[in-house]
Design a protein around this motif. Structure first.
Motif, PDB file in Angstrom:
ATOM      1  N   GLY A   1       8.369  12.671  -0.709  1.00 13.02           N
ATOM      2  CA  GLY A   1       7.345  12.442  -1.519  1.00 13.02           C
ATOM      3  C   GLY A   1       7.168  11.060  -2.248  1.00 13.02           C
ATOM      4  N   ASP A   2       6.694  10.820  -3.429  1.00 12.60           N
ATOM      5  CA  ASP A   2       6.380   9.376  -3.965  1.00 12.60           C
ATOM      6  C   ASP A   2       7.578   8.802  -4.339  1.00 12.60           C
ATOM      7  OD1 ASP A   2       4.022   9.834  -3.079  1.00 12.60           O
ATOM      8  OD2 ASP A   2       3.183   9.688  -4.956  1.00 12.60           O
ATOM      9  N   GLU A   3       8.707   9.564  -4.511  1.00  8.38           N
ATOM     10  CA  GLU A   3       9.834   8.965  -5.148  1.00  8.38           C
ATOM     11  C   GLU A   3      10.563   7.980  -4.205  1.00  8.38           C
ATOM     12  OE1 GLU A   3       9.594  12.042  -3.944  1.00  8.38           O
ATOM     13  OE2 GLU A   3      11.350  13.254  -4.125  1.00  8.38           O
TER      14      GLU A   3
ATOM     15  N   ASP B   1       0.616  -1.097  -0.013  1.00  7.19           N
ATOM     16  CA  ASP B   1       0.050   0.036  -0.003  1.00  7.19           C
ATOM     17  C   ASP B   1       0.975   1.427   0.155  1.00  7.19           C
ATOM     18  OD1 ASP B   1      -2.593   1.866   0.717  1.00  7.19           O
ATOM     19  OD2 ASP B   1      -0.993   2.008   2.504  1.00  7.19           O
ATOM     20  N   HIS B   2       0.410   2.473  -0.727  1.00  6.06           N
ATOM     21  CA  HIS B   2       1.092   3.468  -0.880  1.00  6.06           C
ATOM     22  C   HIS B   2       1.539   4.133   0.444  1.00  6.06           C
ATOM     23  CE1 HIS B   2       1.745   7.297  -3.331  1.00  6.06           C
ATOM     24  NE2 HIS B   2       1.427   7.867  -2.168  1.00  6.06           N
ATOM     25  N   HIS B   3       0.607   4.175   1.402  1.00  8.74           N
ATOM     26  CA  HIS B   3       1.062   5.119   2.664  1.00  8.74           C
ATOM     27  C   HIS B   3       1.605   4.184   3.553  1.00  8.74           C
ATOM     28  CE1 HIS B   3      -1.210   8.964   2.610  1.00  8.74           C
ATOM     29  NE2 HIS B   3      -1.761   8.399   1.526  1.00  8.74           N
TER      30      HIS B   3
ATOM     31  N   CYS C   1       4.141   2.273   2.409  1.00  6.15           N
ATOM     32  CA  CYS C   1       5.442   2.672   1.958  1.00  6.15           C
ATOM     33  C   CYS C   1       5.995   3.904   2.295  1.00  6.15           C
ATOM     34  CB  CYS C   1       5.557   2.565   0.339  1.00  6.15           C
ATOM     35  SG  CYS C   1       5.000   0.913  -0.514  1.00  6.15           S
ATOM     36  N   HIS C   2       5.141   4.965   2.438  1.00  8.95           N
ATOM     37  CA  HIS C   2       5.718   6.176   3.256  1.00  8.95           C
ATOM     38  C   HIS C   2       5.993   5.963   4.675  1.00  8.95           C
ATOM     39  CE1 HIS C   2       4.625   9.203   0.103  1.00  8.95           C
ATOM     40  NE2 HIS C   2       3.375   8.980  -0.017  1.00  8.95           N
ATOM     41  N   ILE C   3       5.344   5.324   5.260  1.00  6.15           N
ATOM     42  CA  ILE C   3       5.568   5.124   6.504  1.00  6.15           C
ATOM     43  C   ILE C   3       6.988   4.253   6.997  1.00  6.15           C
ATOM     44  CG2 ILE C   3       4.499   3.807   8.787  1.00  6.15           C
ATOM     45  CD1 ILE C   3       2.974   6.481   8.063  1.00  6.15           C
TER      46      ILE C   3
ATOM     47  N   LEU D   1       0.796  12.015   5.007  1.00  4.08           N
ATOM     48  CA  LEU D   1      -0.113  12.901   4.606  1.00  4.08           C
ATOM     49  C   LEU D   1       0.218  13.294   2.999  1.00  4.08           C
ATOM     50  CD1 LEU D   1      -2.867  14.179   5.923  1.00  4.08           C
ATOM     51  CD2 LEU D   1      -1.433  16.109   6.236  1.00  4.08           C
ATOM     52  N   ASP D   2      -0.750  13.154   2.195  1.00  2.53           N
ATOM     53  CA  ASP D   2      -0.263  13.467   0.703  1.00  2.53           C
ATOM     54  C   ASP D   2      -1.670  13.798  -0.017  1.00  2.53           C
ATOM     55  OD1 ASP D   2      -1.507  10.895   0.024  1.00  2.53           O
ATOM     56  OD2 ASP D   2       0.319   9.983  -0.439  1.00  2.53           O
ATOM     57  N   GLY D   3      -1.411  13.911  -1.335  1.00  3.30           N
ATOM     58  CA  GLY D   3      -2.418  14.483  -2.271  1.00  3.30           C
ATOM     59  C   GLY D   3      -3.354  13.087  -2.721  1.00  3.30           C
TER      60      GLY D   3
HETATM   61 FE   LIG Z   1       2.102   9.818  -1.797  1.00  3.06          FE
END
Ligand SMILES: [Fe+2]
Length: 609
Positions: free
Chosen positions: A363-365, A170-172, A174-176, A195-197
């Motif tokens: 960010g997403d990179e 999951d996208h978030h 991965c951020h975490i 937190l993102d768009g």
């Molecule tokens: Fe993101």
């Protein structure tokens, strides 16, 4: 064999596509596809980044044990690199012709109808024939499954792996995971926020890692509209959403309080916070036209200032509530909104916050790195092994420069025509040139990962010379006049240059700081003229020895322990990766004038005409 020994290739294939290789708890390499293709934020399958990572690590595809893939939703418009392709006018067209009919006239709309001959700016490698130009909402379930399968088959084929070797996260998440393992926090409980768009249908998430590194997600929702609203404010101010939000942030301090009031009041009416949850006003019909209508009589700077205040106030309340709820004062923050360095300063200033970490490239990179670490957790590595996962320590994770590339640069006709190779120690030569108010381009050692140049792919100048700002803007960068530059300061002297803030890690330019009054003259070219903050970079002797040495040489000559540091690129292009990019994208451009260039151990000086 320990699971940490497994070699993992991380991939993110939406906008800001990238690849990373993790082995033995260490990020061996991480590169954004934009740097190879030379198209900012390009999306799609990151073939060039994968090849560069393999080259840098001297690994082969056959050495890779697993693929960790970020993003559970295969969204065609993102896989086809739409955000790097569209211009400002296209984003406005989407609002007028897609969102307006959808939200106000209840019409079925399709993004392909306004871009019938869509051609990606970069190469997404995924096939336009296999992927219809559609948003996620436009796809029915069988289409979603078909596209997801196409994506997996494509990746398996290109990486010579089985589909079963690919693990999707999951996208978030991965951020975490990225932010947690990039941080120095081990053996202590932390609250990790993202937190993102919007990613995989979520705007905000909260997780907790206990003192053993055990992860637990507490919350994930699509109510925290801070990111998408800030992006629509960016569009309203006629700057490009998902890219130019930092310009809104830079504009905000210029606003007078009374010009912000209407914007703040409207934004307050659309979002509230209850405990750790955001609550979006259900009456809000859409993000863009609601703002257009409510803010039609407001000044541009008031809108920027009001939006920034709203963002900061919401984040402060949210983080404060999360601290109460989770009973930990150690905060990690990631996702696109964490790129807002002014808001990060506000969060770090909360009395409740004891430690805070914002990773480079939040960010997403960085999802490719996060996916690798999420996989290690999924594979259930032992508690003791988790502690072996090393903090990032530095962001120099990209490509190095080869001897051949240096030779090719030296012998290139443009260099031979315009520059003299100067004998001597480059850092000492650079210090003298800085004192003389000359500009220096540095391209040496391994490239930085993330959007900030931190001394390996940088343009530097004397921070005490106010003329430097207009010189760089007019002769190289074409930056917006209201945007401040940033300083890089040697780590031993940071505390003497900014007001005390020992909670933050300033290694990555992820926070601003309040400048000390007695240092403002020395750093005048790097201070925001209206609020006196600096997006400061602390230069480590251990992890950036050559840049540290250069600044130390300048310190000896000038008494100033830092330099102005801005990214080595021309406006709208990605940061330079290789010396040849410097020639192709800057030195051959009419009007561009760079006084000096450092390529590893070589120092080039512009010929006097
Ligand atoms: Fe993101």
């Amino acid at each position: 064999m320990s699971l940490l020994d497994k070699i993992i290739l991380g991939i993110t294939d939406t906008h800001d596509a990238s690849a990373a290789i993790v082995h033995n708890g260490k990020v061996l390499c991480a590169i954004s596809e934009e740097r190879i293709q030379r198209v900012k934020s390009t999306g799609g399958f990151p073939l060039g980044a994968i090849n560069s990572c393999l080259e840098e690590t001297k690994l082969k595809l056959s050495d890779i044990d697993y693929i960790a893939l970020a993003g559970t939703r295969a969204v065609p418009v993102n896989l086809l690199g739409i955000s790097s392709t569209l211009e400002l006018k296209d984003y406005l067209k989407i609002q007028e012709k897609i969102r307006k009919p959808k939200f106000y006239e209840n019409k079925k709309t399709s993004i392909s109808s306004i871009f019938p001959n869509y051609k990606p700016k970069g190469n997404p490698f995924y096939s336009l024939k296999e992927l219809p130009l559609k948003e996620y909402r436009e796809l029915n379930q069988p289409e979603r499954e078909k596209i997801a399968q196409y994506r997996l088959n494509f990746i398996a084929n290109k990486t010579k792996k089985q589909v079963s070797d690919i693990h999707i996260f999951d996208h978030h998440l991965c951020h975490i995971y990225y932010a947690y393992y990039a941080s120095p926090f081990r053996n202590k409980k932390v609250a990790a926020l993202s937190l993102d768009g919007g990613g995989d249908g979520v705007y905000e998430s909260i997780s907790v890692f206990d003192q053993h590194g055990q992860h637990k997600r507490l919350h994930a929702a699509h109510e925290g509209i801070l990111g998408p609203i800030y992006s629509m404010i960016t569009l309203l101010l006629r700057m490009k959403p998902n890219e130019h939000e930092f310009k809104v942030m830079g504009l905000a301090p210029y606003a007078k309080e009374y010009h912000k009031i209407a914007t703040k009041n409207f934004l307050k009416s659309i979002l509230s916070i209850k405990g750790i949850k955001f609550i979006k006003n259900p009456k809000l019909k859409d993000f863009y036209f609601s703002l257009v209508e409510a803010l039609q009589y407001e000044r541009f700077d008031g809108i920027a200032g009001g939006a920034q205040d709203w963002l900061e106030e919401n984040l402060a309340t949210w983080v404060s509530n999360v601290i109460d709820y989770t009973n930990t004062k150690n905060i990690i923050f990631s996702g696109g909104v964490a790129l807002n360095v002014k808001a990060n300063l506000v969060i770090s200033s909360l009395n409740k916050v004891e430690n805070i970490f914002v990773p480079p490239g939040s960010g997403d990179e960085s999802l490719s790195i996060g996916a690798c670490w999420a996989l290690l957790d999924k594979l259930k590595i032992e508690k003791e092994e988790k502690k072996k996962i090393q903090p990032l320590n530095n962001s120099y994770l990209g490509s190095d420069i080869s001897k051949k590339e240096i030779e090719d640069f030296k012998n290139h006709p443009v260099i031979k025509d315009k520059y003299n190779l100067i004998k001597g120690e480059p850092n000492k030569l650079a210090a003298k040139a800085l004192l003389n108010n000359e500009i220096i381009a540095i391209c040496r050692n391994r490239m930085e990962f993330g959007p900030r140049s931190l001394g390996h792919r940088s343009l530097i100048a004397n921070p005490s010379s106010k003329d430097t700002v207009s010189k760089i803007n007019s002769s190289i960068k074409g930056r917006d006049f209201w945007m401040p530059f940033a300083p890089s300061i040697i780590e031993d002297e940071i505390k003497n240059c900014i007001e005390d803030n020992s909670k933050c890690d300033f290694s990555y330019m992820t926070f601003t700081a309040n400048s000390k009054v007695n240092k403002r003259k020395d750093f005048i070219a790097t201070i925001h003229p209206y609020d006196s903050t600096m997006r400061v970079h602390s230069v480590s002797k251990k992890f950036a020895p050559s840049f540290y040495d250069l600044i130390s040489c300048f310190y000896k000559l000038s008494g100033i322990p830092g330099v102005l540091n801005t990214s080595l690129n021309i406006h709208g292009k990605p940061i330079i990766m290789k010396p040849i990019d410097l020639i192709n994208e800057l030195l051959v451009v009419e009007g561009v004038k760079i006084d000096n260039i450092i390529i590893n151990n070589l120092f080039f000086k512009l010929k006097e005409i």
